[in-house]
Design an enzyme around this catalytic site. Sequence first.
Site, PDB file in Angstrom:
ATOM      1  N   ASP A  80       0.812  -1.219   0.000  1.00 47.68           N
ATOM      2  CA  ASP A  80       0.000   0.000   0.000  1.00 47.68           C
ATOM      3  C   ASP A  80       0.845   1.269   0.000  1.00 47.68           C
ATOM      4  O   ASP A  80       1.986   1.303   0.453  1.00 47.68           O
ATOM      5  CB  ASP A  80      -0.971   0.029   1.187  1.00 47.68           C
ATOM      6  CG  ASP A  80      -0.305  -0.249   2.535  1.00 47.68           C
ATOM      7  OD1 ASP A  80       0.724  -0.949   2.564  1.00 47.68           O
ATOM      8  OD2 ASP A  80      -0.818   0.223   3.563  1.00 47.68           O
ATOM      9  N   GLU A 147      -0.601  -2.398   5.168  1.00 43.59           N
ATOM     10  CA  GLU A 147       0.356  -2.347   6.285  1.00 43.59           C
ATOM     11  C   GLU A 147       0.240  -1.034   7.041  1.00 43.59           C
ATOM     12  O   GLU A 147       0.363  -1.008   8.272  1.00 43.59           O
ATOM     13  CB  GLU A 147       1.787  -2.526   5.759  1.00 43.59           C
ATOM     14  CG  GLU A 147       2.843  -2.615   6.859  1.00 43.59           C
ATOM     15  CD  GLU A 147       3.303  -1.258   7.377  1.00 43.59           C
ATOM     16  OE1 GLU A 147       3.657  -1.166   8.574  1.00 43.59           O
ATOM     17  OE2 GLU A 147       3.300  -0.283   6.598  1.00 43.59           O
ATOM     18  N   GLU A 148       0.003   0.054   6.331  1.00 44.93           N
ATOM     19  CA  GLU A 148       0.005   1.373   6.969  1.00 44.93           C
ATOM     20  C   GLU A 148      -1.122   1.540   7.983  1.00 44.93           C
ATOM     21  O   GLU A 148      -1.046   2.410   8.858  1.00 44.93           O
ATOM     22  CB  GLU A 148      -0.092   2.475   5.910  1.00 44.93           C
ATOM     23  CG  GLU A 148       1.084   2.553   4.956  1.00 44.93           C
ATOM     24  CD  GLU A 148       2.389   2.968   5.614  1.00 44.93           C
ATOM     25  OE1 GLU A 148       2.354   3.390   6.799  1.00 44.93           O
ATOM     26  OE2 GLU A 148       3.437   2.882   4.957  1.00 44.93           O
ATOM     27  N   HIS A 379       7.791   8.241   4.760  1.00 46.20           N
ATOM     28  CA  HIS A 379       6.582   9.044   4.955  1.00 46.20           C
ATOM     29  C   HIS A 379       6.803  10.519   4.619  1.00 46.20           C
ATOM     30  O   HIS A 379       5.936  11.351   4.867  1.00 46.20           O
ATOM     31  CB  HIS A 379       6.000   8.891   6.366  1.00 46.20           C
ATOM     32  CG  HIS A 379       5.435   7.536   6.627  1.00 46.20           C
ATOM     33  ND1 HIS A 379       4.312   7.325   7.407  1.00 46.20           N
ATOM     34  CD2 HIS A 379       5.820   6.295   6.213  1.00 46.20           C
ATOM     35  CE1 HIS A 379       4.049   6.023   7.459  1.00 46.20           C
ATOM     36  NE2 HIS A 379       4.967   5.387   6.737  1.00 46.20           N
TER      37      HIS A 379
END
Length: 409
Positions: A80, A147-148, A379
């Site tokens: 993702d 996953e996030e 990020h």
Amino acid sequence: MLTTMSPIRLDSAEQERLRESYRHLHRHPELSMQEHRTADYIGAELDSVGIPNFRCGGTGVVGVLRNGEGPTVAFRADTDGLPIQEETGLDYASAARGELPDGTEVPVMHGCGHDVHVACLLSAARVMVQRSSTWSGTLLLIFQPGEETAAGAQAMVDDGLWSKVPAPDLVLGQHVMPIPAGEIRWISGNAMALADSWKVTLRGRQAHGSQPHDAIDPIVLGAHMITRLQSVVAREIDARRAAVVTVGTFHAGLKENIIPDRAEFTLNIRTLDQQTRHQVLAAVRRTLMAEATASAAPEPEIEELYTFPLLVNDHTWTHSMVKAMKTEFGDQQVVESEPLMGSEDFGTLPQSAQAPGVFWYFGGHDAATLEQPAVPKNHSPHFAPAEQPTLETGARAALAALYRGFNGV
């Protein structure tokens, strides 16, 4: 006997395919649990080399490569992207848009390196097919969504992942990080933090901005809560234990001369052991309730958004993998690290399979990038791993680990 493959080298054709795969994935990121096109792409890539595959957990993909008798080794890559406006300036930068669960449209970027992870695992899978005479066993290729948000691994488990494939003897994973490209870092035991995310909704009483005595001001209440929460770690947690309490968002009001009747903020809490986690969560909850009482406000509503598990690397297999990595990359390129306060839901997979797991990191930045005053980290809208040697390192590390897994500890 299995053939020793170290040092592993990718031929020019595979290096080009790896680069093209990475660039395609980088251009077309998708938000957590919405990775439909990504799953289609992964499935097609596995089909192209004859690896049977199926969907699991919604947008997850699992490839199963059976190659005779031997251990079953699983390798996971997350798929993702993030709601970030990319600012890398790359000619293959993402222009994708996505929609959050609340309907908000946002830009989307692979700002954490999951595109690297997928491309490297696909490359490793192709090499394992090409060199099937050099190993024996069953390879499970787990391309995990979400996953996030800590949703994807559990979604795959809940969808019966371990009932649909042979039980793994070992589960592997890796992550690109803002460290020197070509470097491998490892941690034995507790490697990445538990994480708890909460949404806190405060209730007050609305009034005119000139008449605060008629209000219960949720903004002032929130400010007191947020300030007070910073003392939880500083004054209640043993300094020898790690913990982080972060307020990531705060929303309240529509106009400067109206005291609103509600406010909300989100919390992210990181710890490295369950005892500290329970202590911090209890202190945070107590603080929120006490501050509401002090402001004559109703109890706040606390919604638990998601929880990341503790990531624990198996000691025996970790040290075995370190030997394999040193053989592959040299002693100087394989470095022991400290536990990270970042979090991963990778741990859900080995825990649920009752199998040992090993997760390591590989570098993504060249020297010039690391010398910048503000090094782009995961990020960040500027996070852009150097294609080489990052991609080849990730593929080679995956292959070195797989061969060690099939050879045994």
